[in-house]
Write an enzyme that holds these catalytic residues in place. Structure first.
Site, PDB file in Angstrom:
ATOM      1  NE  ARG A  47      -4.407   3.239  15.011  1.00 32.37           N
ATOM      2  CZ  ARG A  47      -3.828   2.369  14.187  1.00 32.37           C
ATOM      3  NH1 ARG A  47      -3.509   1.161  14.607  1.00 32.37           N
ATOM      4  NH2 ARG A  47      -3.549   2.708  12.933  1.00 32.37           N
ATOM      5  CB  SER A  49      -0.956  -0.041   1.184  1.00 34.25           C
ATOM      6  OG  SER A  49      -1.883   1.010   1.146  1.00 34.25           O
ATOM      7  N   GLY A  83      -0.569  -1.258  13.500  1.00 34.56           N
ATOM      8  CA  GLY A  83      -0.934  -2.584  13.013  1.00 34.56           C
ATOM      9  C   GLY A  83       0.113  -3.199  12.121  1.00 34.56           C
ATOM     10  CB  THR A  84       2.015  -2.083   9.495  1.00 30.09           C
ATOM     11  OG1 THR A  84       2.250  -0.710   9.807  1.00 30.09           O
ATOM     12  CG2 THR A  84       0.636  -2.234   8.870  1.00 30.09           C
ATOM     13  CD  GLU A 134      -9.160   3.287   8.215  1.00 31.18           C
ATOM     14  OE1 GLU A 134      -8.710   2.960   9.326  1.00 31.18           O
ATOM     15  OE2 GLU A 134      -8.710   2.855   7.145  1.00 31.18           O
ATOM     16  CB  ALA A 135      -8.870  10.720   9.151  1.00 27.10           C
ATOM     17  CG  ASN A 136      -6.443   6.217   6.031  1.00 24.70           C
ATOM     18  OD1 ASN A 136      -7.437   6.032   5.340  1.00 24.70           O
ATOM     19  ND2 ASN A 136      -5.957   5.275   6.829  1.00 24.70           N
ATOM     20  CG  ASP A 148      -3.079  -0.559  -2.051  1.00 26.44           C
ATOM     21  OD1 ASP A 148      -3.077   0.615  -1.631  1.00 26.44           O
ATOM     22  OD2 ASP A 148      -3.595  -1.503  -1.424  1.00 26.44           O
TER      23      ASP A 148
END
Length: 546
Positions: A499, A66, A502-503, A371-373, A279
């Site tokens: 938070r 991504s 996740g990656t 999402e804000a992104n 992506d």
């Protein structure tokens, strides 16, 4: 069965496991340096075949990292309806990738037994990849895994992530698909929406200045533009493959840095800038004003624009369908207030991660999530679409009701209900702006964002930070949330949360306040607390000078 399965893994020795670090199937699947992924891809090929046999449906494998740098890559599996992988199978994926080579066959057999998989069932897997050079060898490793469990594969080559999701969903619905059918669907719906809308004045212009992040988005946007024709949408392509993927360009860069991407430094005041990621599942809009000040219109803005317009159409055609918006804690507080108080549309807040937004949105007749992104879409129940189409064709109703229903039907047809899709979302935004005869400045005037700041702190172990309440409240390390609350309360309109990424082994910090300077300072102070209390590594964050 055990003997046959063991003998079938003829390619295992070509893809040996490397490294001892435990890796997890996260919100983006598996994602890391491309050089470390060969054995992961092989094993995901194996797992995809088992998932296909288990569901008796086509499963997808997308090879992409991504918005990550070009040296990274990743993999995520696509379930039968084009959705993210089932959560139980995420756990199976994590276990399968982390087991030693000597136990690989036994773990596969455990999956077959626990999921009651008939190994003789046909297994079919669709595969796609982004433009990264590492995609080809990783594709080969994936195909080896598929072949070793006698699965059938269909390689779509270089495609956007949303396209692969779409292909999986359409095929499992029994529809024949090919790459051009995706563009044909989008353009037909967009042209139907636009056919009765005349463009006048100086507000709306059917042109975008497109930042393709030097990835697949630029390739596919050029194809989409050719399908549409300039009378419907003129596209000026930039970052179309000559530079490094995502380097100082793309949706993530523009969102985080809040400035123009490389190659668009000379953007003219009022021009519509549009950036997608590597992506093409994220999109943000932007422009510069007459004073050369940068303005960002992100996923929160897209959600409010699209949901607000859908609500208008529902009122015009007098349909009482359950419409709602889903956001995460990253949504700007001003957007949530505008949607709930001005648009009168309910908003749900869920944990960060597309799968959480998508599943919550599916609870509504029509659900809008972003999402804000910039990752998001519109989902809808079949019964809702059938009701809309019924109104559009009911000659006993007024022409205005039928026209509004027809517009709504076209708008839903433009959306990609399987996952966030940058190309589809661009057409959604352009449809609404065209109908309202709005410029980006007109769109932005709906509400004023609270200034915000995103930061990242690298830590030894991201799992040391845990949260509840959709990621808005930190439960570990002990005392960190109290420190965050104290800091936020010391700034006007202050809000902050943290938070685990996740990656990667990092903690992400979000802060907002009444001014950009205060938001920057609040984010930095929270980052320092995270660094001190969650075992930060590398250089400590610095509080910016005021």
């Amino acid at each position: 069965m055990a003997l046959a399965l063991t003998l079938s893994l003829s390619s295992k020795s070509s893809h040996p496991k490397i490294g001892e670090k435990i890796i997890q199937y996260g919100t983006a699947g598996f994602r890391t340096l491309a050089d470390d992924l060969d054995f992961v891809m092989y094993r995901m090929g194996l797992l995809a075949v088992l998932r296909s046999k288990s569901t008796k449906a086509v499963i997808g494998i997308m090879i992409t990292a991504s918005h990550n740098p070009e040296q990274d890559n990743g993999v995520k599996l696509v379930d039968p309806h084009g959705e993210m992988l089932n959560q139980k199978w995420e756990e199976l994926a994590t276990n399968l990738v982390n087991v030693g080579d000597e136990n690989l066959e036994s773990v596969l057999l455990d999956i077959i037994r626990s999921e009651n998989i008939e190994i003789s069932e046909q297994g079919e897997v669709f595969v796609g990849r982004d433009t990264r050079p590492s995609g080809v060898p990783l594709l080969n490793a994936t195909l080896d895994g598929i072949q070793d469990l006698q699965g059938e594969s269909r390689d779509f080559g270089i495609v956007t992530t949303p396209m692969l999701h779409y292909f999986v969903d359409e095929t499992n619905k029994g529809r024949e698909i090919w790459v051009s059918s995706y563009f044909a669907k989008l353009t037909k719906a967009f042209k139907n929406f636009c056919k009765d809308i005349s463009i006048s004045g100086d507000s709306y212009h059917p042109k975008i200045v497109f930042d393709g992040a030097n990835g697949v988005g630029s390739i596919k946007m050029e194809m989409l533009a050719n399908f549409l024709g300039e009378e419907f949408l003129e596209v000026e392509l930039h970052n179309a493959g000559k530079g490094a993927l995502n380097f100082e360009c793309g949706a993530d860069f523009v969102k985080v840095q809040q400035k123009l991407p490389r190659g668009l430094e000379e953007l003219k005041p009022g021009d519509k800038g549009v950036s997608v990621d590597g992506d093409a599942d994220r999109v943000v809009y932007f422009y510069v004003d007459d004073n050369n000040v940068f303005h960002l219109l992100d996923g929160d803005r897209i959600a409010s624009l699209v949901a607000g317009y859908i609500n208008e159409l529902l009122q015009e055609c007098k349909l009482k369908l359950d419409l709602g918006v889903v956001q995460t804690a990253y949504a700007n507080g001003a957007s949530t207030k505008y949607i709930t108080e001005s648009l009168k549309i309910p908003v749900d807040c869920v944990s960060t991660g597309v799968k959480y937004l998508h599943h919550k949105a599916l609870e509504r007749d029509i659900g809008v999530y972003f999402e804000a992104n910039g990752h998001g879409t519109v989902v809808f129940k079949t019964a809702a679409v059938e009701l809309i189409q019924k109104v559009a064709n009911d000659q006993s109703l007024s022409s205005s009701e039928r026209k509004a229903a027809a517009k709504l039907d076209s708008l839903l047809e433009i959306s990609n209900p399987t996952v966030g899709d940058a190309l589809s979302d661009i057409l959604l935004v352009e449809s609404v702006l065209r109908s309202k005869n709005w410029s980006l400045k007109d769109w932005e005037a709906a509400y004023t964002d609270l200034p915000n700041r995103l930061l990242k702190v690298t830590v030894k172990d991201k799992n040391a930070v845990t949260t509840v309440d959709a990621g808005r409240k930190c439960t570990a390390p002990e005392g960190l949330q109290d420190e965050i609350d104290k800091l936020a309360q010391s700034y006007p309109s202050g809000r902050s949360f943290v938070r685990a990424s996740g990656t990667e082994d990092a903690v992400r910090i979000y802060a907002e306040s009444d001014t950009q300077e205060n938001a920057n300072e609040l984010a930095a102070k929270v980052a320092i607390k995270v660094y001190e209390m969650a075992a930060g590594v590398g250089e400590a964050p610095v509080i910016p000078a005021m």
